[in-house]
Design a protein around this motif. Structure first.
Motif, PDB file in Angstrom:
ATOM      1  N   ARG A   1      20.754  -2.506 -10.623  1.00  0.00           N
ATOM      2  CA  ARG A   1      21.456  -1.973  -9.459  1.00  0.00           C
ATOM      3  C   ARG A   1      20.564  -2.143  -8.232  1.00  0.00           C
ATOM      4  N   GLY A   2      21.157  -2.297  -7.081  1.00  0.00           N
ATOM      5  CA  GLY A   2      20.394  -2.365  -5.843  1.00  0.00           C
ATOM      6  C   GLY A   2      20.199  -3.772  -5.334  1.00  0.00           C
ATOM      7  N   ARG A   3      19.397  -3.865  -4.282  1.00  0.00           N
ATOM      8  CA  ARG A   3      19.190  -5.125  -3.577  1.00  0.00           C
ATOM      9  C   ARG A   3      17.837  -5.717  -3.948  1.00  0.00           C
ATOM     10  N   ILE A   4      17.814  -7.028  -4.122  1.00  0.00           N
ATOM     11  CA  ILE A   4      16.547  -7.696  -4.427  1.00  0.00           C
ATOM     12  C   ILE A   4      15.577  -7.497  -3.272  1.00  0.00           C
ATOM     13  N   ALA A   5      14.333  -7.160  -3.605  1.00  0.00           N
ATOM     14  CA  ALA A   5      13.320  -6.899  -2.579  1.00  0.00           C
ATOM     15  C   ALA A   5      13.118  -8.127  -1.698  1.00  0.00           C
ATOM     16  N   SER A   6      12.901  -7.884  -0.418  1.00  0.00           N
ATOM     17  CA  SER A   6      12.707  -8.971   0.541  1.00  0.00           C
ATOM     18  C   SER A   6      11.486  -9.811   0.175  1.00  0.00           C
ATOM     19  N   ARG A   7      11.649 -11.134   0.238  1.00  0.00           N
ATOM     20  CA  ARG A   7      10.524 -12.027  -0.031  1.00  0.00           C
ATOM     21  C   ARG A   7       9.505 -11.993   1.104  1.00  0.00           C
ATOM     22  N   ASP A   8       9.890 -11.446   2.249  1.00  0.00           N
ATOM     23  CA  ASP A   8       8.966 -11.364   3.383  1.00  0.00           C
ATOM     24  C   ASP A   8       7.994 -10.201   3.245  1.00  0.00           C
ATOM     25  N   LEU A   9       8.250  -9.297   2.272  1.00  0.00           N
ATOM     26  CA  LEU A   9       7.375  -8.149   2.104  1.00  0.00           C
ATOM     27  C   LEU A   9       6.158  -8.586   1.291  1.00  0.00           C
ATOM     28  N   PRO A  10       4.938  -8.559   1.895  1.00  0.00           N
ATOM     29  CA  PRO A  10       3.756  -9.050   1.171  1.00  0.00           C
ATOM     30  C   PRO A  10       3.450  -8.208  -0.051  1.00  0.00           C
ATOM     31  N   THR A  11       2.853  -8.852  -1.049  1.00  0.00           N
ATOM     32  CA  THR A  11       2.370  -8.101  -2.212  1.00  0.00           C
ATOM     33  C   THR A  11       1.103  -7.369  -1.831  1.00  0.00           C
ATOM     34  N   ARG A  12       0.791  -6.328  -2.561  1.00  0.00           N
ATOM     35  CA  ARG A  12      -0.342  -5.482  -2.212  1.00  0.00           C
ATOM     36  C   ARG A  12      -1.660  -6.233  -2.352  1.00  0.00           C
ATOM     37  N   VAL A  13      -2.526  -6.082  -1.355  1.00  0.00           N
ATOM     38  CA  VAL A  13      -3.860  -6.666  -1.401  1.00  0.00           C
ATOM     39  C   VAL A  13      -4.854  -5.535  -1.597  1.00  0.00           C
ATOM     40  N   VAL A  14      -5.624  -5.583  -2.661  1.00  0.00           N
ATOM     41  CA  VAL A  14      -6.539  -4.499  -2.995  1.00  0.00           C
ATOM     42  C   VAL A  14      -7.895  -4.752  -2.367  1.00  0.00           C
ATOM     43  N   GLY A  15      -8.490  -3.722  -1.779  1.00  0.00           N
ATOM     44  CA  GLY A  15      -9.799  -3.844  -1.147  1.00  0.00           C
ATOM     45  C   GLY A  15     -10.919  -3.846  -2.168  1.00  0.00           C
TER      46      GLY A  15
END
Length: 340
Positions: free
Chosen positions: A321-335
């Motif tokens: 259910r729901g909308r596919i996450a935007s491809r423009d949203l960057p994946t998390r970068v860990v410090g």
């Protein structure tokens, strides 16, 4: 104006041109003229021996966001043991270190990251802030906080935080104490800024909160530098221009050339830029989600029964259910993390 340069110029000028009067101290005893001069000289000596680090506003913001990954957001109420354990494992590269950044810019970034809210008037009262870490003693780590009021006026450190060291030489945050700087408090009293014991205690509580919370940025700096990644870029810069150094030597102002040698400017590198870009994108995404009635991000719904008012029961199979996450949203970068 750079804060550590302001302090050096002010105290150097005082030592060269002024003989202060003895003034009443917070304990009722006189703070002698020579004590005040010794204080000026001690601060100058420490600055001249310290390794100076100046963080640009993006670097300070990046290190503060890394701190939040460990310490948690203010509303999460995580145990202080998390950040204390992290800090204990960070090694300071020198016995004397000065770390400075623009406090106003940092708080503007915190407002943008929705950690806090501050008015323009509250932001306008914030300027450069500098921490002096003294790790020379085998028994304790001392930290002092200096705060600029304008380009030429600053608050000297009224208290010193002394953190005892455990047998392995690491800070023991369960054993700390505050040392009052009599000369500084006496000066604030004489200026009418601290009128009584209640105002001294209020000033102490405010200073204590600023120092203990913000000094962690210094430890995050050395954790990031030790990671040997491209998070931060450093560049050593002469603190005095060629003309300024020549003029200082011409007029015999050796305290200027001895104290204001060079500093290290810290800027963010590619990894830190990606981290902050991810952070900004997520904040924008969350803001849009909160402001709209958009369907939620695509997720699985477990198999379940749906019961109707007429008694009918329908078994609903598991489905997406729901909308596919935007491809423009960057994946998390860990410090960077401290490694053993």
């Amino acid at each position: 104006m750079i804060l550590y340069k302001t302090i050096a110029l002010k105290f150097g000028h005082h030592l060269e041109n002024e003989k202060p009067e003895s003034i009443p101290g917070p304990d009722g005893q006189l703070v002698l003229s020579e004590e005040i001069r010794q204080h000026w000289q001690r601060v100058l000596n420490d600055l001249s021996s310290a390794r100076i680090y100046l963080l640009d506003h993006n670097a300070a913001n990046y290190l503060d966001s890394l701190r939040m990954d460990v310490q948690g957001m203010p509303w999460e109420n995580r145990s202080e043991a998390d950040i204390q354990g992290y800090v204990r494992e960070v090694s300071l590269p020198r016995d004397l270190i000065w770390i400075e950044y623009d406090d106003r810019k940092l708080w503007e970034h915190r407002v943008a990251r929705k950690i806090t809210t501050l008015s323009e008037d509250e932001l306008s009262s914030r300027h450069q802030r500098g921490f002096l870490f003294d790790n020379r003693s085998s028994e304790k780590l001392s930290v002092r906080l200096f705060s600029a009021m304008t380009d030429t006026i600053f608050f000297d450190a009224p208290f010193v935080l002394e953190i005892s060291k455990s047998q392995d030489g690491r800070p023991d945050f369960n054993n700390t104490k505050w040392k009052l700087e009599r000369t500084v408090i006496a000066g604030l009293m004489r200026a009418g800024l601290l009128r009584n014991e209640a105002s001294i205690r209020e000033h102490f509580d405010e200073h204590k909160g600023h120092l203990t919370y913000e000094m962690v940025i210094g430890f995050m700096l050395f954790a990031a530098l030790a990671a040997r990644e491209d998070d931060l870029l450093s560049q050593e810069v002469a603190s005095l221009s060629g003309r300024q150094a020549k003029t200082a030597r011409k007029f015999g102002k050796t305290w200027m050339t001895e104290t204001l040698k060079s500093h290290v400017t810290i800027r963010i590198g590619p990894s830190a830029e990606r981290h902050l870009a991810e952070q900004r994108a997520r904040i924008g995404f969350e803001r849009e989600q909160a402001a709209s009635r958009a369907t939620p991000t695509e997720h699985w719904v477990a198999e379940h029964e749906r019961r109707y008012s007429n008694g009918k029961v329908v078994r609903v199979r598991a489905h997406k259910r729901g909308r596919i996450a935007s491809r423009d949203l960057p994946t998390r970068v860990v410090g960077p993390r401290v490694t053993g």
